[in-house]
Design an enzyme around this catalytic site. Structure first.
Site, short mmCIF file in Angstrom:
data_model
loop_
_atom_site.label_atom_id
_atom_site.label_comp_id
_atom_site.label_asym_id
_atom_site.label_seq_id
_atom_site.Cartn_x
_atom_site.Cartn_y
_atom_site.Cartn_z
N ARG A 156 -9.86 -0.57 7.27
CA ARG A 156 -10.70 0.63 7.08
C ARG A 156 -10.85 1.38 8.39
O ARG A 156 -11.95 1.73 8.81
CB ARG A 156 -12.08 0.20 6.58
CG ARG A 156 -12.10 -0.01 5.07
CD ARG A 156 -13.49 -0.22 4.56
NE ARG A 156 -13.74 0.60 3.40
CZ ARG A 156 -14.06 0.13 2.20
NH1 ARG A 156 -14.15 -1.16 1.98
NH2 ARG A 156 -14.30 0.94 1.21
N CYS A 157 -9.72 1.63 9.04
CA CYS A 157 -9.80 2.09 10.43
C CYS A 157 -9.45 3.55 10.61
O CYS A 157 -9.73 4.11 11.66
CB CYS A 157 -8.87 1.24 11.28
SG CYS A 157 -7.15 1.53 10.87
N GLU A 164 -12.83 5.10 4.24
CA GLU A 164 -13.03 4.37 5.49
C GLU A 164 -14.29 4.78 6.24
O GLU A 164 -14.75 4.07 7.15
CB GLU A 164 -11.79 4.53 6.37
CG GLU A 164 -10.59 3.86 5.73
CD GLU A 164 -9.28 4.23 6.40
OE1 GLU A 164 -8.51 3.32 6.71
OE2 GLU A 164 -9.02 5.43 6.60
N GLN A 196 0.83 -1.20 0.00
CA GLN A 196 0.00 0.00 0.00
C GLN A 196 0.87 1.26 0.00
O GLN A 196 0.40 2.34 -0.30
CB GLN A 196 -0.93 0.02 1.22
CG GLN A 196 -2.03 -1.03 1.14
CD GLN A 196 -3.00 -0.99 2.31
OE1 GLN A 196 -3.34 -2.04 2.85
NE2 GLN A 196 -3.49 0.18 2.71
N1 MCN Z 1 -13.34 9.93 -3.74
C1 MCN Z 1 -14.15 10.82 -4.40
N2 MCN Z 1 -14.52 11.99 -3.81
C2 MCN Z 1 -14.14 12.28 -2.54
C3 MCN Z 1 -13.35 11.36 -1.82
C4 MCN Z 1 -12.94 10.20 -2.47
O1 MCN Z 1 -14.55 10.55 -5.54
N3 MCN Z 1 -14.49 13.43 -1.95
C5 MCN Z 1 -12.84 8.72 -4.40
C6 MCN Z 1 -11.33 8.82 -4.62
O2 MCN Z 1 -11.01 9.51 -5.77
C7 MCN Z 1 -10.90 7.37 -4.63
C8 MCN Z 1 -11.87 6.72 -3.64
O3 MCN Z 1 -13.00 7.60 -3.56
O4 MCN Z 1 -11.06 6.83 -5.91
C9 MCN Z 1 -11.26 6.57 -2.22
O5 MCN Z 1 -10.60 7.76 -1.90
P1 MCN Z 1 -10.08 8.14 -0.42
O6 MCN Z 1 -11.21 8.30 0.47
O7 MCN Z 1 -9.13 9.25 -0.60
O8 MCN Z 1 -9.29 6.85 0.09
P2 MCN Z 1 -7.94 6.21 -0.49
O9 MCN Z 1 -7.96 6.26 -1.94
O10 MCN Z 1 -6.78 6.75 0.24
O11 MCN Z 1 -8.17 4.71 -0.13
C10 MCN Z 1 -7.85 4.21 1.14
C11 MCN Z 1 -9.06 3.65 1.86
C12 MCN Z 1 -8.61 2.77 2.96
S1 MCN Z 1 -7.52 3.40 4.04
C13 MCN Z 1 -9.03 1.47 3.06
S2 MCN Z 1 -8.55 0.59 4.42
C14 MCN Z 1 -9.84 0.88 2.03
C15 MCN Z 1 -10.62 1.88 1.27
O12 MCN Z 1 -9.86 2.94 0.90
N4 MCN Z 1 -9.34 -0.16 1.33
C16 MCN Z 1 -9.94 -0.52 0.14
N5 MCN Z 1 -11.42 1.37 0.29
C17 MCN Z 1 -11.03 0.24 -0.39
N6 MCN Z 1 -11.66 -0.13 -1.52
C18 MCN Z 1 -11.20 -1.20 -2.20
N7 MCN Z 1 -11.83 -1.55 -3.34
N8 MCN Z 1 -10.13 -1.92 -1.78
C19 MCN Z 1 -9.49 -1.62 -0.64
O13 MCN Z 1 -8.45 -2.32 -0.24
CU1 CUM Z 2 -6.63 1.46 8.78
S1 CUM Z 2 -6.96 0.42 7.11
MO1 CUM Z 2 -6.67 1.73 5.63
O1 CUM Z 2 -5.88 2.85 6.56
O2 CUM Z 2 -5.47 1.07 4.75
#
Ligand code: MCN
Ligand code: CUM
Length: 809
Positions: A387-388, A763, A240
């Site tokens: 997802r914490c 998350e 990651q």
């Molecule tokens: N997004 C959006 N508009 C926003 C916020 C987000 O369209 N205002 C979209 C983003 O562009 C992105 C997605 O939503 O495509 C998730 O964005 P974000 O919230 O920034 O999270 P991350 O991309 O950093 O993803 C990490 C988060 C975590 S920490 C875990 S745990 C988790 C999760 O994402 N693991 C996942 N969702 C998951 N989904 C899948 N399919 N697989 C995982 O392993």
């Molecule tokens: Cu705490 S699970 Mo996500 O932060 O990869």
């Protein structure tokens, strides 16, 4: 058609063509994923590649008397067997963890949890390697083990970590006992105690967020290939955070960082399981360096569930103080955190309990105090996963369960109590008692929208009738209404308080526009299914007026991507998403200079219009971004270097604080304990929405995992330290059959400090979902004076609640 209408249609068409922010653009990565054409670590096959497999401990706590590898080595096809004795001369029998502890790569004198890595067999294929693990003869002398974290610090508790037993100061300060890891305190203890001493009403409840596991579809894996001639290592893996892995590998192997190429190809789900560094990575690297051929390591499902990063195991004594009118005046929480055998929590360095201090939630609580004690037990290490958002799951569970307990004690409606205590829209930016500055929020509006949508008043009326009917013996079904109003904290983070191994938690984007106007952009983050290839392109499309389909997003190759801290803690949008917008704006500024030169006007005479710069007052005089790109390479203005690209390393000024209002309606059969989710409504506010369809997908996934955790998933241990939930026979993974139907909704409260106003969302549904389910179950039994019912709420446990309450006759 008049002129203005024509202009409006033209602009609408040009906007639509971009598929920019706000568009439900279809996920571009799904073309390969749905055809089985993704490329995962286990798809990689290199010439001469060998396979590694672990010999693992059957005991939770035992002394290793001897290890004899001779029978294994004699098996045809076995190339080598590594033990701690082989790694020790290289200084690699222990590896540093992200939490400032060390973790055994291969156990030396002792094993500390069941399935701990003891030896690594390298063979010509997986099956031979696996067979050979059974031929490694290890003699153990079993020791008494600690499973219950409350027994860790007893005076006569067996000392688990003999390697550090004399080290009474750990990475986070003094240790109170050899099995103690840290104590972390925040808030005003005295003021909080004073409030509690004088409060009208107080509640105190032990809330357990039990141990579970993210269990991504693809397990953790790596493939190391060391080129002895060039002295270069290429490491493919399920990472990651690929750049962090490169730095860690460099630090522990001594290989110069520029000679390490880390590549994370497609990843089949991460959920926090793939943040940390594991023994398998180290052993595949060492194997390849020693043997000079590629070595692959692929976990099986049982290994994944029982050894790589678990989640939660927080035992939270949670107290609230309130006036008799229901104004919350103080919060006090003590957490006993079971970290297993090594402290391998993947938190930012200064936060041994993650962001647990967001536990005052969505409420204006004037004083609070939080203390967390981390302890060692004979269980697998990990803790920050699934997802914490760095323990926000635990924090939200604590406050959202506690507020229901308080509502019951006050005899108040749980929604009304929340509304009464919400931080008001005009209080933002809001400074919480435990030190955060919430950037923006409008909780009352969200709550009202949610309550109207679910029909809250009539649900309570129906519930009251059903309760009467139950008392009269007319039905055996209980109805629960679960509420959760959560505030998240994501986007780690500002350099002033967030780093990993001393590296500030910025993130990055590099955007390069080619002469023909198409684009490649590279990020420091790494999608594991979140759809980054789709959504980052939408940000660039809107910022630069280039169709998203002409923009390729690349992540995961440390040679080409700018340094970034990776994807976890829903930080990609708050941090790398911001970097993307800022890098695009740098390009746009240069594009404006080029356009001015092309149009022979002053830069200030130009205005941006969707996909072009046009001359103010002369809309027919314009240059599109595509034309500007060609010019940037063909005839740049004098004194301006050719090309059109930019990079941005974005250090966020603050976290972002998404929030949401969730409601669950549940019907439970008291005789079987079977719970049916009648409705689940989730309203999320993640600020500016980049792709509403991807957000909905994220919410569906997060809620499904919340349902799993709350309603059955558990990594349980028996008193001998045997892990009871290490296969999908025992570990609840909901399928489409069990999963409820989700209703999603939203409000939009942009983040004031983020360039596009976006907050993270990945998350949120999990963070808000778990307490919502648990509250629904607890609410169903509340009128029977059931007391707090601990998760997970599987049918067996709910049946036992019925037994305990004497409901089965
Ligand atoms: N997004 C959006 N508009 C926003 C916020 C987000 O369209 N205002 C979209 C983003 O562009 C992105 C997605 O939503 O495509 C998730 O964005 P974000 O919230 O920034 O999270 P991350 O991309 O950093 O993803 C990490 C988060 C975590 S920490 C875990 S745990 C988790 C999760 O994402 N693991 C996942 N969702 C998951 N989904 C899948 N399919 N697989 C995982 O392993
Ligand atoms: Cu705490 S699970 Mo996500 O932060 O990869």
């Amino acid at each position: 058609m008049n002129e203005q209408v024509k202009i409006d249609i033209d602009r609408a068409e040009r906007t639509e063509k971009l598929q920019g922010m706000g568009c439900k653009r279809k996920r571009v990565e799904d073309i390969r994923f749905t055809q089985g054409k993704g490329s995962y670590v286990d798809d990689l096959k290199l010439p001469g590649m060998l396979f590694g497999d672990f010999v693992r401990s059957p005991h939770a706590h035992a002394r290793i008397v001897s290890i004899d590898t001779s029978r294994a080595k004699a098996l045809p096809g076995v190339i080598a067997v590594l033990t701690a004795a082989d790694l020790k001369p290289l200084g690699l029998h222990y590896m540093p963890t992200l939490a400032g502890d060390v973790q055994a790569v291969l156990a030396e004198h002792k094993v500390l949890f069941q399935n701990q890595e003891v030896a690594f067999v390298i063979a010509e294929d997986r099956y031979i390697a696996s067979d050979a693990t059974e031929l490694v003869d290890v003699v153990y002398e079993a020791l008494p083990c600690i499973v219950d974290p409350f027994k860790s610090m007893l005076p006569d508790a067996p000392i688990l970590r003999e390697d550090i037993q004399d080290k009474m100061v750990g990475a986070h300060g003094p240790r109170k006992h050899p099995n103690h890891i840290f104590e972390w305190q925040i808030g005003d203890r005295q003021a909080t105690d004073d409030v509690f001493a004088n409060a009208d009403v107080t509640i105190k409840e032990m809330l357990v967020d039990h141990r579970t596991h993210p269990s991504p579809l693809e397990t953790c894996q790596s493939l190391a290939s060391f080129d002895k001639v060039k002295g270069e290592l290429t490491l493919w893996g399920t990472f990651q955070a690929p750049h962090v892995i490169r730095t860690v590998v460099s630090l522990i192997s001594g290989l110069p960082e520029h000679k390490i190429h880390v590549i994370a190809p497609d990843i089949g789900g991460g959920f926090g399981n793939k943040v940390g560094a594991y023994a398998g990575y180290v052993c595949s690297v060492v194997g390849s360096i020693v043997l000079g051929v590629p070595v692959k390591w692929v976990e099986d499902r049982m290994e994944n569930l029982s050894t790589t990063s678990f989640a939660r195991d927080y035992h939270m004594t949670t107290e609230l103080a309130a006036t008799k009118e229901g104004k919350i005046i103080g919060m006090r929480v003590h957490v006993l955190a079971d970290h297993g055998a090594f402290d391998a929590c993947a938190d930012p360095s200064k936060w041994p309990a993650g962001f647990m201090n967001i536990c005052t939630g969505s409420y204006d609580i004037p004083v609070a105090y939080l203390a967390v004690d981390g302890v060692y037990t004979n269980k697998a290490p990990g803790g920050v996963a699934y997802r914490c958002s760095f323990r926000v799951t635990e924090a939200v569970f604590a406050i959202e369960r506690a507020i229901e307990v308080l509502a019951q004690k006050l005899g108040m409606d749980a929604a009304e109590l929340r509304i009464k205590n919400f931080i008001k829209a005009e209080q933002f930016p809001y400074h919480s008692a435990l030190g955060w500055e919430y950037d923006s929020g409008d909780y009352h509006t969200a709550m009202k929208k949610a309550m109207d949508a679910i029909g809250y008043t009539s649900l309570r009326a129906e519930q009251a009738e059903k309760r009467e009917a139950f008392k009269r013996g007319e039905t055996r079904e209980l109805m629960g209404v679960g509420i959760s109003f959560f505030t998240e904290i994501v986007g780690a983070g500002p350099a002033k308080n967030c780093d990993i191994l001393g590296i500030a938690m910025f993130d990055s984007a590099e955007i390069r526009i080619h002469p023909t106007g198409s684009v490649i952009a590279r990020m420091g983050t790494k999608s594991q299914g979140q759809g980054h290839e789709t959504t980052y392109a939408q940000i660039i499309a809107t910022e630069l007026g280039i169709p998203a389909d002409d923009i390729m997003i690349e992540e995961g190759n440390t040679d080409t991507a700018p340094y970034g801290l990776g994807t976890y803690g829903s930080r990609s949008t708050p941090v790398a998403g911001a970097a993307t917008a800022v890098a695009a704006r740098k390009i746009k500024a240069k594009a404006q200079m080029i356009a001015a030169h092309m149009l022979e006007v002053h830069e200030g005479d130009l205005e941006w219009d969707i996909d072009r710069f046009r001359v103010k007052g002369l809309p027919e005089k314009f240059k599109t971004m595509k034309e500007i790109a060609w010019s940037a390479y063909n005839a740049p203005p004098p004194n301006l270097e050719p090309g059109l690209e930019a990079v941005n390393y974005y250090e966020p000024p603050n976290m972002t604080y998404p929030f949401g209002a969730y409601f669950c309606v549940m019907d439970i059969d008291v005789d079987t304990g079977v719970a049916k989710t009648r409705r689940f409504y989730a309203l999320d506010d993640c600020g500016t929405r980049i792709n509403p369809m991807i957000i909905e997908g994220q919410v569906h996934g997060g809620l499904t995992e919340a349902f799993a955790c709350a309603m059955g998933q558990e990594i349980r241990y028996d008193e001998m330290g045997n892990v009871m939930g290490a296969s999908f026979m025992d570990f609840f993974l909901p399928t489409a059959v069990e999963t409820p139907k989700w209703e999603t909704d939203f409000t939009v409260t942009p983040s004031p400090h983020h360039p596009i106003g976006a907050k993270g969302v990945g998350e949120s549904p999990h963070v808000g979902g778990v307490p919502c389910f648990s509250n629904a179950v607890n609410d169903a039994y509340a009128f029977l004076d059931a007391g707090h019912i601990q998760m997970p709420h599987d049918a067996w446990r709910l049946w036992k609640v019925g037994e305990r309450l004497g409901l089965h006759g």
